[in-house]
Design a protein around this motif. Sequence first.
Motif, short mmCIF file in Angstrom:
data_model
loop_
_atom_site.label_atom_id
_atom_site.label_comp_id
_atom_site.label_asym_id
_atom_site.label_seq_id
_atom_site.Cartn_x
_atom_site.Cartn_y
_atom_site.Cartn_z
N VAL A 166 0.86 -1.18 0.00
CA VAL A 166 0.00 0.00 0.00
C VAL A 166 0.90 1.23 0.00
O VAL A 166 1.86 1.31 0.77
N TYR A 178 -9.40 0.88 3.81
CA TYR A 178 -9.73 1.50 5.08
C TYR A 178 -8.85 2.73 5.31
O TYR A 178 -7.69 2.75 4.92
N TYR A 237 -7.58 5.07 8.65
CA TYR A 237 -7.50 5.21 10.09
C TYR A 237 -6.71 6.48 10.40
O TYR A 237 -5.96 6.98 9.58
N GLN A 288 -4.14 8.14 13.45
CA GLN A 288 -3.31 7.87 14.62
C GLN A 288 -2.88 9.20 15.20
O GLN A 288 -1.99 9.86 14.66
N LEU A 319 -5.22 3.82 17.15
CA LEU A 319 -5.69 4.04 15.79
C LEU A 319 -7.21 4.14 15.81
O LEU A 319 -7.90 3.29 16.33
N LEU A 372 -3.49 6.78 8.23
CA LEU A 372 -3.07 5.49 7.69
C LEU A 372 -4.15 4.92 6.78
O LEU A 372 -5.34 4.99 7.09
N SER A 402 -7.30 -4.84 2.24
CA SER A 402 -7.34 -6.29 2.44
C SER A 402 -8.00 -6.93 1.23
O SER A 402 -8.77 -6.29 0.51
N GLU A 415 -6.51 -9.95 7.03
CA GLU A 415 -5.24 -9.27 7.22
C GLU A 415 -5.27 -7.96 6.46
O GLU A 415 -5.39 -7.94 5.23
N GLN A 416 -5.17 -6.90 7.21
CA GLN A 416 -5.13 -5.58 6.61
C GLN A 416 -3.67 -5.17 6.45
O GLN A 416 -2.91 -5.21 7.41
N PHE A 423 -1.06 -2.29 5.78
CA PHE A 423 -1.06 -0.85 6.00
C PHE A 423 -0.02 -0.14 5.14
O PHE A 423 1.05 -0.69 4.85
N GLY A 424 -0.35 1.08 4.79
CA GLY A 424 0.59 1.95 4.13
C GLY A 424 1.48 2.64 5.15
O GLY A 424 1.29 2.48 6.36
N PRO A 425 2.43 3.44 4.67
CA PRO A 425 3.37 4.11 5.58
C PRO A 425 2.78 5.31 6.29
O PRO A 425 3.36 5.80 7.26
#
Lengths: 111, 114
Positions: free
Chosen positions: B4, B33, B35, B37, B43, B91, B95, B102-103, B105-107
């Motif tokens: 991602v 998705y 999120y 943080q 999150l 973020l 999935s 399992e999601q 995640f990007g940076p």
Amino acid sequence: AQRVTQPEKLLSVFKGAPVELKCNYSYSGSPELFWYVQYSRQRLQLLLRHISRESIKGFTADLNKGETSFHLKKPFAQEEDSAMYYCALKKGETSGSRLTFGEGTQLTVNP
Amino acid sequence: GAGVSQSPSNKVTEKGKDVELRCDPISGHTALYWYRQSLGQGLEFLIYFQGNSAPDKSGLPSDRFSAERTGGSVSTLTIQRTQQEDSAVYLCASSLSPTRNEQFFGPGTRLTVL
């Protein structure tokens, strides 16, 4: 509404010592529980999930429905385990897929 | 394959300005998705897209926040009239499907509102 609580924001242990990161949840149905980890300067990644019942990097976690807990354990901590750990909950397979995260525990393993 | 990706990696803006954050999910992943943080917090779920279904917007904190997903792939999160409390790391995750949980995640995009 579902909720995930990680009571310890910071946890510090020495290398070789056992470590337990606590996670408690509140949800009336049958949840799926996960542990995610974020190492320094890396992206968040899945560590393990309760339905897999596997050990990853020496970590295990057992879902205790009676105590509504999903604590993460490792018998002998290593320095490379130092990271931020998040417990997360999903409301079961057939529900919408959003994850509810705890606030995270920063684990430091000292040499 | 590529994971991602998110852009920009950092964004500094002035209070009151609009910002757009971009997410490229893993190819073939139907679920996406967003999120947030925030400092000292966990999150926080914002919004979820699944295929062509109506998105789950239940986590958006105010009507200043909106998101879209074009062509079932790239997503843009827009924050209008930014406020200082919007400062956070945003973020994105994807999935394969809602049940393949399992999601990935990007940076993240670190947003700072001055």
